[in-house]
Design a protein around this motif. Sequence first.
Motif, PDB file in Angstrom:
ATOM      1  N   ASP A 136       0.828  -1.206   0.000  1.00  0.00           N
ATOM      2  CA  ASP A 136       0.000   0.000   0.000  1.00  0.00           C
ATOM      3  C   ASP A 136       0.861   1.254   0.000  1.00  0.00           C
ATOM      4  N   GLY A 137       0.639   2.110  -0.993  1.00  0.00           N
ATOM      5  CA  GLY A 137       1.389   3.353  -1.098  1.00  0.00           C
ATOM      6  C   GLY A 137       2.693   3.202  -1.831  1.00  0.00           C
ATOM      7  N   THR A 138       3.139   1.957  -2.010  1.00  0.00           N
ATOM      8  CA  THR A 138       4.400   1.691  -2.708  1.00  0.00           C
ATOM      9  C   THR A 138       4.147   1.105  -4.085  1.00  0.00           C
ATOM     10  N   LEU A 139       3.275   0.105  -4.168  1.00  0.00           N
ATOM     11  CA  LEU A 139       2.880  -0.483  -5.448  1.00  0.00           C
ATOM     12  C   LEU A 139       1.423  -0.170  -5.775  1.00  0.00           C
ATOM     13  N   VAL A 140       0.609  -0.064  -4.749  1.00  0.00           N
ATOM     14  CA  VAL A 140      -0.838   0.088  -4.889  1.00  0.00           C
ATOM     15  C   VAL A 140      -1.294   1.364  -4.199  1.00  0.00           C
ATOM     16  N   ASP A 141      -2.135   2.134  -4.866  1.00  0.00           N
ATOM     17  CA  ASP A 141      -2.752   3.301  -4.243  1.00  0.00           C
ATOM     18  C   ASP A 141      -4.156   2.904  -3.786  1.00  0.00           C
ATOM     19  N   SER A 142      -4.289   2.635  -2.490  1.00  0.00           N
ATOM     20  CA  SER A 142      -5.580   2.236  -1.914  1.00  0.00           C
ATOM     21  C   SER A 142      -6.079   3.285  -0.931  1.00  0.00           C
ATOM     22  N   ARG A 201     -13.762  -4.185  -0.396  1.00  0.00           N
ATOM     23  CA  ARG A 201     -13.809  -2.886  -1.073  1.00  0.00           C
ATOM     24  C   ARG A 201     -12.570  -2.721  -1.960  1.00  0.00           C
ATOM     25  N   VAL A 202     -12.772  -2.796  -3.259  1.00  0.00           N
ATOM     26  CA  VAL A 202     -11.643  -2.663  -4.183  1.00  0.00           C
ATOM     27  C   VAL A 202     -11.843  -1.521  -5.175  1.00  0.00           C
ATOM     28  N   ASP A 203     -13.014  -0.897  -5.152  1.00  0.00           N
ATOM     29  CA  ASP A 203     -13.260   0.220  -6.073  1.00  0.00           C
ATOM     30  C   ASP A 203     -12.296   1.368  -5.768  1.00  0.00           C
ATOM     31  N   GLY A 204     -11.676   1.890  -6.817  1.00  0.00           N
ATOM     32  CA  GLY A 204     -10.759   3.012  -6.638  1.00  0.00           C
ATOM     33  C   GLY A 204      -9.326   2.611  -6.381  1.00  0.00           C
ATOM     34  N   ILE A 205      -9.042   1.289  -6.275  1.00  0.00           N
ATOM     35  CA  ILE A 205      -7.673   0.832  -6.072  1.00  0.00           C
ATOM     36  C   ILE A 205      -6.946   0.793  -7.413  1.00  0.00           C
ATOM     37  N   ALA A 224      10.167  -9.757  -3.682  1.00  0.00           N
ATOM     38  CA  ALA A 224       9.135 -10.123  -2.710  1.00  0.00           C
ATOM     39  C   ALA A 224       8.346  -8.887  -2.324  1.00  0.00           C
ATOM     40  N   ILE A 225       7.143  -9.121  -1.861  1.00  0.00           N
ATOM     41  CA  ILE A 225       6.327  -8.054  -1.278  1.00  0.00           C
ATOM     42  C   ILE A 225       6.218  -8.315   0.220  1.00  0.00           C
ATOM     43  N   VAL A 226       6.463  -7.281   1.008  1.00  0.00           N
ATOM     44  CA  VAL A 226       6.376  -7.368   2.471  1.00  0.00           C
ATOM     45  C   VAL A 226       5.332  -6.344   2.905  1.00  0.00           C
ATOM     46  N   THR A 227       4.172  -6.833   3.320  1.00  0.00           N
ATOM     47  CA  THR A 227       3.052  -5.943   3.594  1.00  0.00           C
ATOM     48  C   THR A 227       2.497  -6.146   4.999  1.00  0.00           C
ATOM     49  N   SER A 228       1.886  -5.099   5.527  1.00  0.00           N
ATOM     50  CA  SER A 228       1.220  -5.191   6.825  1.00  0.00           C
ATOM     51  C   SER A 228      -0.213  -5.669   6.683  1.00  0.00           C
ATOM     52  N   ALA A 229      -0.664  -5.872   5.451  1.00  0.00           N
ATOM     53  CA  ALA A 229      -2.028  -6.340   5.205  1.00  0.00           C
ATOM     54  C   ALA A 229      -2.095  -7.861   5.330  1.00  0.00           C
ATOM     55  N   PRO A 230      -3.261  -8.409   5.705  1.00  0.00           N
ATOM     56  CA  PRO A 230      -3.443  -9.856   5.659  1.00  0.00           C
ATOM     57  C   PRO A 230      -3.268 -10.360   4.225  1.00  0.00           C
ATOM     58  N   ARG A 231      -2.930 -11.634   4.075  1.00  0.00           N
ATOM     59  CA  ARG A 231      -2.586 -12.175   2.757  1.00  0.00           C
ATOM     60  C   ARG A 231      -3.709 -12.007   1.741  1.00  0.00           C
ATOM     61  N   GLN A 232      -4.935 -12.402   2.108  1.00  0.00           N
ATOM     62  CA  GLN A 232      -6.022 -12.339   1.129  1.00  0.00           C
ATOM     63  C   GLN A 232      -6.313 -10.902   0.724  1.00  0.00           C
ATOM     64  N   LEU A 233      -6.211  -9.975   1.672  1.00  0.00           N
ATOM     65  CA  LEU A 233      -6.415  -8.562   1.354  1.00  0.00           C
ATOM     66  C   LEU A 233      -5.338  -8.075   0.393  1.00  0.00           C
ATOM     67  N   ALA A 234      -4.099  -8.486   0.639  1.00  0.00           N
ATOM     68  CA  ALA A 234      -2.997  -8.088  -0.239  1.00  0.00           C
ATOM     69  C   ALA A 234      -3.230  -8.618  -1.655  1.00  0.00           C
ATOM     70  N   LEU A 235      -3.633  -9.889  -1.761  1.00  0.00           N
ATOM     71  CA  LEU A 235      -3.884 -10.475  -3.086  1.00  0.00           C
ATOM     72  C   LEU A 235      -5.014  -9.746  -3.802  1.00  0.00           C
ATOM     73  N   ASN A 236      -6.071  -9.428  -3.069  1.00  0.00           N
ATOM     74  CA  ASN A 236      -7.204  -8.718  -3.682  1.00  0.00           C
ATOM     75  C   ASN A 236      -6.774  -7.363  -4.230  1.00  0.00           C
ATOM     76  N   ARG A 237      -5.979  -6.630  -3.466  1.00  0.00           N
ATOM     77  CA  ARG A 237      -5.579  -5.292  -3.908  1.00  0.00           C
ATOM     78  C   ARG A 237      -4.592  -5.358  -5.064  1.00  0.00           C
ATOM     79  N   LEU A 238      -3.654  -6.278  -5.020  1.00  0.00           N
ATOM     80  CA  LEU A 238      -2.696  -6.404  -6.115  1.00  0.00           C
ATOM     81  C   LEU A 238      -3.412  -6.761  -7.416  1.00  0.00           C
ATOM     82  N   ARG A 239      -4.368  -7.673  -7.333  1.00  0.00           N
ATOM     83  CA  ARG A 239      -5.102  -8.085  -8.533  1.00  0.00           C
ATOM     84  C   ARG A 239      -6.018  -6.972  -9.027  1.00  0.00           C
ATOM     85  N   ALA A 240      -6.620  -6.240  -8.072  1.00  0.00           N
ATOM     86  CA  ALA A 240      -7.492  -5.129  -8.471  1.00  0.00           C
ATOM     87  C   ALA A 240      -6.707  -4.047  -9.203  1.00  0.00           C
TER      88      ALA A 240
END
Length: 354
Positions: A136-142, A201-205, A224-240
Motif C-alpha cells: 500500500d502506497g508503494t505499489l498500490v494506491d488504496s 472494497r476494491v473500487d478506486g484501487i 518479494a512483497i512485504v506488507t502489513s495487510a493480511p494475505r487475502q487482502l494483499a492479493l485482492n488489492r494487487l489483482r485489483a
Amino acid sequence: MTGIIDPGEEPADAAVRETYEEASIRAVPEKLAMVQALAPSQYDNGDQAQFLDLVFKLRWRAGAPHPADGENTDARWFSLENLPDMPQNMLNRVHAAVADTPETTFSWAQPTTVVQEIDEPRGFSASAAAALFDMDGTLVDSTSVVEGVWAEFAQQHHINLSELLDYAHGRRTMETVERFLPEGQNVQLATSVLDEKQLTRVDGIVEIPGASRFLRQLAGSPMAIVTSAPRQLALNRLRAAGLHVPEVLVAAEDVRTGKPSPEGYLEATRRLGVLPNECIVFEDAEAGLLAANRSGVRRTVVVGRHASSTTTALDRILDYTNISINRNGRTTTFTQKAESHPRRRRHVIPFEQC
C-alpha cells in the motif's frame, strides 16, 4: 538555599557548598529536580543576564541549621504541611524537589509541525540481488478505501482521524486497533470487522504509476512483497490494481511483530535465499522505512513524498515512470536519471516524525 555556581564548579557541588555556607548543613545531592530558564534581568549599569535555574534535592547528613554566613537572618527546619510564606516560584522548587518521581521537571514549548525542504527525486543508481516492496502506497494506491474504512472506525469510537491515520500507515490493523480502541472493547472483533470491510472494497484501487511495467521487467529476478495487510487482502488489492504477484509475499499473519520491526523484511530475505545486504527496498511509510533500515538492507528507496528525519539521506522516486533496470548475472541495477533542473519543495510534517 540558593546561590551562584563558581567558575569551573559542577552544579551539584555548588548546591552542596551553598547549603553548608548558608545554613551549616552537610548534605549530598540525590537528584536534579527542576530545570528552568529565569526571566531576563538588567543591572543598574545596563548589563543584561538570564540565569538557568537548576534545583537539586539534597539529603541531610549532619549539622543543625543556623544562618552561617551573615546573608540570612534565620534558618530552621519546616514540615511540608507548615511551610513559611514564600513566592510561588520558590514553592514550585520545593514541590519539584519532594515529588516522588525520578524525573526532572522542565518546560518545553513543543511545536506541532515543522517545515522541511526536500529535493525533488535526484538521480541514483543502485545494484542489488533482490528487490523487496511494501504494497500500500508503494505499489498500490488504496488511499480512498483505507481512509474510508478508518474514518468509519474513528467516527464510531470518537477518535481523532488525523492522528489515527498518521499512526496506521504502514502498520498492521490489529496494532492500530490496540492503540486507539477504547478500553474494554474487543480488539480481535474490531480488527476482524475492519479487515472484512477492506477485503471487499476494491473500487478506486489503482497501481502507483509505472508499477505494473516495473514488476513485469523484474519477472524472473528475486523479489518479494512485504506488507502489513493480511494475505487475502494483499492479493485482492494487487489483482485489483492489475499487478503481478510474486512468489514470495510476506503478509501480516506471517510475522509475530509488524513494522517498524524488521521481521517481515528478514523473513522475505530468508525465503528468497539472499542476505539483507544484497537487497534494495522500496517503501513509502515511516514504519516501513524504519523496518527496512533496521533489517540491514543495502539500499532503501522512498516512494512518494513522505518526509521525516528517516528519509533525509535516502533516495526517492515519486513513482516508477522514470526508473529503469539492467540485469547483469544475479545482480540488477536500478537507475533513475537526475532532473535537468532539480527543485526543492517545502513539506509540513508532524513534529513527532522528525
